[in-house]
Design a protein around this motif. Structure first.
Motif, short mmCIF file in Angstrom:
data_model
loop_
_atom_site.label_atom_id
_atom_site.label_comp_id
_atom_site.label_asym_id
_atom_site.label_seq_id
_atom_site.Cartn_x
_atom_site.Cartn_y
_atom_site.Cartn_z
N TRP A 73 3.65 3.97 -6.93
CA TRP A 73 3.54 2.43 -6.16
C TRP A 73 4.67 3.15 -5.02
O TRP A 73 6.33 3.52 -5.65
CB TRP A 73 3.82 1.06 -6.56
CG TRP A 73 3.93 0.15 -5.91
CD1 TRP A 73 4.69 -0.80 -5.02
CD2 TRP A 73 2.54 -0.58 -5.69
NE1 TRP A 73 4.23 -1.47 -3.81
CE2 TRP A 73 2.43 -1.55 -4.14
CE3 TRP A 73 1.35 -0.44 -5.66
CZ2 TRP A 73 1.40 -2.04 -3.36
CZ3 TRP A 73 0.26 -1.59 -4.94
CH2 TRP A 73 0.38 -1.51 -4.37
N ARG A 74 4.38 3.12 -4.02
CA ARG A 74 5.76 3.26 -2.86
C ARG A 74 6.05 2.27 -2.09
O ARG A 74 5.16 1.10 -2.05
CB ARG A 74 4.72 4.48 -1.74
CG ARG A 74 4.38 5.83 -2.90
CD ARG A 74 3.47 6.34 -1.86
NE ARG A 74 3.07 7.22 -3.07
CZ ARG A 74 1.97 6.86 -4.21
NH1 ARG A 74 1.32 5.66 -4.55
NH2 ARG A 74 1.33 7.66 -4.98
N ARG A 75 6.32 2.10 -0.80
CA ARG A 75 6.72 0.86 -0.58
C ARG A 75 5.81 0.20 0.39
O ARG A 75 5.37 -0.76 0.54
CB ARG A 75 8.21 0.90 0.10
CG ARG A 75 9.12 0.02 1.52
CD ARG A 75 9.96 0.26 1.78
NE ARG A 75 10.02 1.34 2.40
CZ ARG A 75 10.71 2.39 2.43
NH1 ARG A 75 11.78 2.22 1.24
NH2 ARG A 75 11.13 3.86 2.37
N GLU A 76 5.49 1.79 0.87
CA GLU A 76 4.32 1.39 1.84
C GLU A 76 2.39 1.03 1.28
O GLU A 76 1.76 1.03 2.41
CB GLU A 76 3.86 2.23 2.81
CG GLU A 76 3.29 3.88 2.25
CD GLU A 76 5.10 4.36 1.83
OE1 GLU A 76 4.23 5.98 1.35
OE2 GLU A 76 5.86 3.82 1.77
N ASP A 77 2.89 1.03 0.37
CA ASP A 77 1.33 1.13 -0.52
C ASP A 77 0.32 -0.71 -0.53
O ASP A 77 0.29 -0.95 -0.83
CB ASP A 77 0.92 1.11 -1.66
CG ASP A 77 1.39 2.18 -1.99
OD1 ASP A 77 1.68 3.19 -0.87
OD2 ASP A 77 1.55 3.31 -3.48
N ASP A 82 0.17 -7.80 -5.46
CA ASP A 82 -0.79 -7.61 -5.85
C ASP A 82 -1.41 -6.17 -6.79
O ASP A 82 -2.45 -6.44 -7.47
CB ASP A 82 -1.60 -7.47 -4.13
CG ASP A 82 -1.50 -9.28 -3.57
OD1 ASP A 82 -1.21 -9.93 -4.09
OD2 ASP A 82 -2.07 -9.07 -2.73
N GLY A 83 -0.35 -5.69 -6.42
CA GLY A 83 -0.76 -4.47 -7.25
C GLY A 83 -0.77 -4.67 -8.65
O GLY A 83 -1.50 -3.98 -9.14
N LEU A 84 0.02 -5.58 -9.28
CA LEU A 84 0.51 -5.36 -10.24
C LEU A 84 -0.46 -6.45 -11.19
O LEU A 84 -1.11 -5.83 -11.99
CB LEU A 84 1.49 -6.41 -10.65
CG LEU A 84 2.94 -5.22 -10.04
CD1 LEU A 84 4.59 -6.21 -10.01
CD2 LEU A 84 3.43 -3.73 -11.57
N VAL A 85 -1.18 -7.31 -9.93
CA VAL A 85 -1.99 -8.15 -10.59
C VAL A 85 -3.15 -7.34 -10.86
O VAL A 85 -4.05 -7.09 -12.07
CB VAL A 85 -2.53 -9.21 -10.41
CG1 VAL A 85 -3.59 -10.24 -10.27
CG2 VAL A 85 -1.01 -10.78 -9.96
#
Length: 148
Positions: A73-77, A82-85
């Motif tokens: 994961w990058r700041r701009e992702d 939402d990514g963790l869920v």
């Protein structure tokens, strides 16, 4: 003093228990899903994990439960919550998400406070961090244990 900038090594021949895959707790037979792969991910780390589990990493289309998730994961992702869920979708109960982010000061790095804020919103607890690469930090996230 360490031989590498971050004090970690991904060299072949590391003493048992000191490879990045060992520090992340991966072992033969585990199914590990990788999300967020891109050209900037650490290929040496990926190979070390595949060697440790004696299998290829699976992607988001795997369609079955997995023992662990590697989430690059990058700041701009986008929105980390939402990514963790999304990373929880195929994760077996008791499994862990290893959140891999660029180290502080590198392009795309996240503020540690953002991770500390996003994890509980996604229903996760931060447990440990591990040195895995000269450019990437790893943070272990798990669903909190519920009283039985």
């Amino acid at each position: 003093m360490s031989a590498t900038a971050g004090g970690e090594s991904t060299r072949t021949g590391d003493p048992v228990g000191t490879s990045p895959a060992d520090r992340l707790g991966f072992s033969k037979g585990m199914v590990v899903q990788e999300l967020g792969w891109d050209s900037d991910t650490d290929d040496e780390l990926r190979v070390a994990i595949e060697d440790a589990i004696d299998a290829d990493l699976v992607d988001g289309d795997y369609g079955n439960v997995v023992d662990a998730v590697l989430l690059w994961w990058r700041r701009e992702d986008g929105d980390l919550v939402d990514g963790l869920v999304d990373a929880l979708t195929d994760l077996v109960g008791g499994g862990a998400i290893w959140l891999l982010t660029p180290k502080v000061g590198r392009p795309g790095s996240l503020d540690p406070a953002d991770i500390a804020e996003a994890a509980p919103i996604a229903g996760l607890s931060q447990t440990t961090s591990a040195a895995v690469s000269k450019d990437w930090s790893a943070i272990r996230l798990v669903a909190p244990k519920t009283p039985t």
